[in-house]
Motif scaffolding. Sequence first.
Motif, short mmCIF file in Angstrom:
data_model
loop_
_atom_site.label_atom_id
_atom_site.label_comp_id
_atom_site.label_asym_id
_atom_site.label_seq_id
_atom_site.Cartn_x
_atom_site.Cartn_y
_atom_site.Cartn_z
N UNK A 374 -26.51 -7.85 -68.08
CA UNK A 374 -26.09 -7.84 -69.49
C UNK A 374 -25.63 -6.44 -69.90
N UNK A 375 -26.33 -5.41 -69.40
CA UNK A 375 -25.94 -4.03 -69.74
C UNK A 375 -24.59 -3.69 -69.12
N UNK A 376 -24.36 -4.18 -67.89
CA UNK A 376 -23.05 -3.97 -67.27
C UNK A 376 -21.96 -4.63 -68.10
N UNK A 377 -22.21 -5.84 -68.56
CA UNK A 377 -21.23 -6.51 -69.41
C UNK A 377 -20.97 -5.75 -70.68
N UNK A 378 -22.01 -5.21 -71.30
CA UNK A 378 -21.86 -4.44 -72.52
C UNK A 378 -21.10 -3.15 -72.31
N UNK A 379 -21.23 -2.56 -71.12
CA UNK A 379 -20.54 -1.30 -70.85
C UNK A 379 -19.03 -1.49 -70.75
N UNK A 380 -18.59 -2.75 -70.60
CA UNK A 380 -17.15 -3.01 -70.61
C UNK A 380 -16.53 -2.54 -71.94
N UNK A 381 -17.33 -2.56 -73.01
CA UNK A 381 -16.83 -2.07 -74.31
C UNK A 381 -16.53 -0.58 -74.23
N UNK A 382 -17.38 0.16 -73.51
CA UNK A 382 -17.13 1.59 -73.32
C UNK A 382 -15.82 1.80 -72.56
N UNK A 383 -15.61 0.99 -71.52
CA UNK A 383 -14.39 1.11 -70.72
C UNK A 383 -13.15 0.76 -71.56
N UNK A 384 -13.26 -0.23 -72.43
CA UNK A 384 -12.14 -0.59 -73.30
C UNK A 384 -11.85 0.52 -74.32
N UNK A 385 -12.92 1.17 -74.80
CA UNK A 385 -12.73 2.33 -75.68
C UNK A 385 -12.03 3.45 -74.93
N UNK A 386 -12.40 3.60 -73.67
CA UNK A 386 -11.74 4.59 -72.81
C UNK A 386 -10.25 4.26 -72.67
N UNK A 387 -9.93 2.97 -72.53
CA UNK A 387 -8.53 2.55 -72.43
C UNK A 387 -7.76 2.88 -73.70
N UNK A 388 -8.38 2.64 -74.86
CA UNK A 388 -7.72 2.97 -76.12
C UNK A 388 -7.52 4.48 -76.24
N UNK A 389 -8.51 5.25 -75.83
CA UNK A 389 -8.42 6.71 -75.93
C UNK A 389 -7.38 7.27 -74.96
N UNK A 390 -7.14 6.55 -73.86
CA UNK A 390 -6.16 7.02 -72.88
C UNK A 390 -4.77 7.13 -73.49
N UNK A 391 -4.49 6.33 -74.51
CA UNK A 391 -3.18 6.41 -75.18
C UNK A 391 -3.01 7.75 -75.87
N UNK A 392 -4.12 8.27 -76.45
CA UNK A 392 -4.07 9.59 -77.09
C UNK A 392 -4.03 10.70 -76.06
N UNK A 393 -4.75 10.52 -74.97
CA UNK A 393 -4.78 11.54 -73.92
C UNK A 393 -3.42 11.72 -73.28
N UNK A 394 -2.68 10.62 -73.12
CA UNK A 394 -1.42 10.68 -72.38
C UNK A 394 -0.19 10.75 -73.28
N UNK A 395 -0.37 10.85 -74.57
CA UNK A 395 0.81 10.89 -75.45
C UNK A 395 1.59 12.17 -75.19
N UNK A 396 2.89 12.09 -75.36
CA UNK A 396 3.76 13.23 -75.08
C UNK A 396 3.42 14.40 -75.98
#
Length: 401
Positions: A374-396
């Motif tokens: 269950x904790x592994x499943x919940x950590x997917x939210x952290x990974x999705x937040x990481x995906x959203x933040x990657x847009x800011x990290x990689x912006x020109x």
Amino acid sequence: MDNGKMAQRREIITVYAAALIQGVALVTFPAASAVLTNPKDYGLSNTEYGGMFVPQAIMAIASSLLGAGLRSRLGTKRIYLLGLLANLLAMAMLVVSSFVMREHTMAYGILLSATTCMGIGFGFTVPALNTLAAAFFPKRVDKAVLVLNALLGLGTALAPVFIAVFLGLGIWWGLPLLVGVLLLGLVLFSFGQALKEGAKTQPTQPHKGKNEIPARFWIFAAFALLYGVCETMNGNWAALFMKNHFSASASLASISLATFWGMVTAGRILFAAIEKWVPEKMVCRFLPLVIAAAFVASACVPKSNSSLGILAFALAGLGCSALLPLTISFSQKELTTIAASVAGGLIAFYQIGYGLAAFGVGPLQSWTGSDLSAIYGGTAVVALTLAALSLAVTRESGPRD
């Protein structure tokens, strides 16, 4: 070949061998998780097991931040040797703890001291190795550092393999003993090397009257922290997940951990090789989604199919592979005013994420009554937040000065 070239070749071999051995040493404690939590051995609870890594994270953060200043005073070689000696002391304490494993309080105190030394060793040794590798190949810095970190990753993948072998022989403590012997040999060999190149810290670029940290740094820092959580959920808890969820043997649990770290290493090499065809920014945006998929897969795998569990950790390893090196690379190119210190700062935030995931799982289980799936499943939210933040990290964005 003249003596100068032969001497430098020995130094290069020393540095790259140190990266490999440091990788093995770093994962020795997570690799031994099945022994540490076995009621017949140390009998640590999940909370106690996670708590072991708190002093390691704290000391890794402190030593990585202090290391740059100390290197300018003591030289890279001395800091590197201090890191090796701290690693050696950590391995010695782990071996000693095996003699008192059933004396719970004493054994746990020794283990905490051992992980404290491991944090110091990691924080001193790894930045020094990167400094030396870059100095040896000034025209090929990216490739030199990539190879160094690939060997570090290879070491992290070898530790679970070695522990599986020693568990089969009935002497699990053979792994820290082996690593200790290798570290001692490395220390003795390193004393005879100059290792002066890279000892001088490059001067920081002028700040044009500004001493404040650029606002963009905190975006990179948040990304590194969340990444640290995702990596540590796999790197520190994979073996216990396999043991608890699938009732896997200690050897099979070690294989899952080796698979994760092996894919981290393979992924770094793969994405460096296909850089011409697949842009780095696209990779940085895609890999967090791979991690999220891996967490969901881990949570949903049936208890009867441990092979799928191992495949889920392989997928997680691929997802984690290139993210931290890419984040450091992007930040150094953009934040030119603090380029000399940005890597150490991001490593510190990565270690904060490491500490949160390493320690937080045990208390979270006790508080919620959830199992690891269950904790592994919940950590997917952290990974999705990481995906959203990657847009800011990689912006020109051009260099900031």
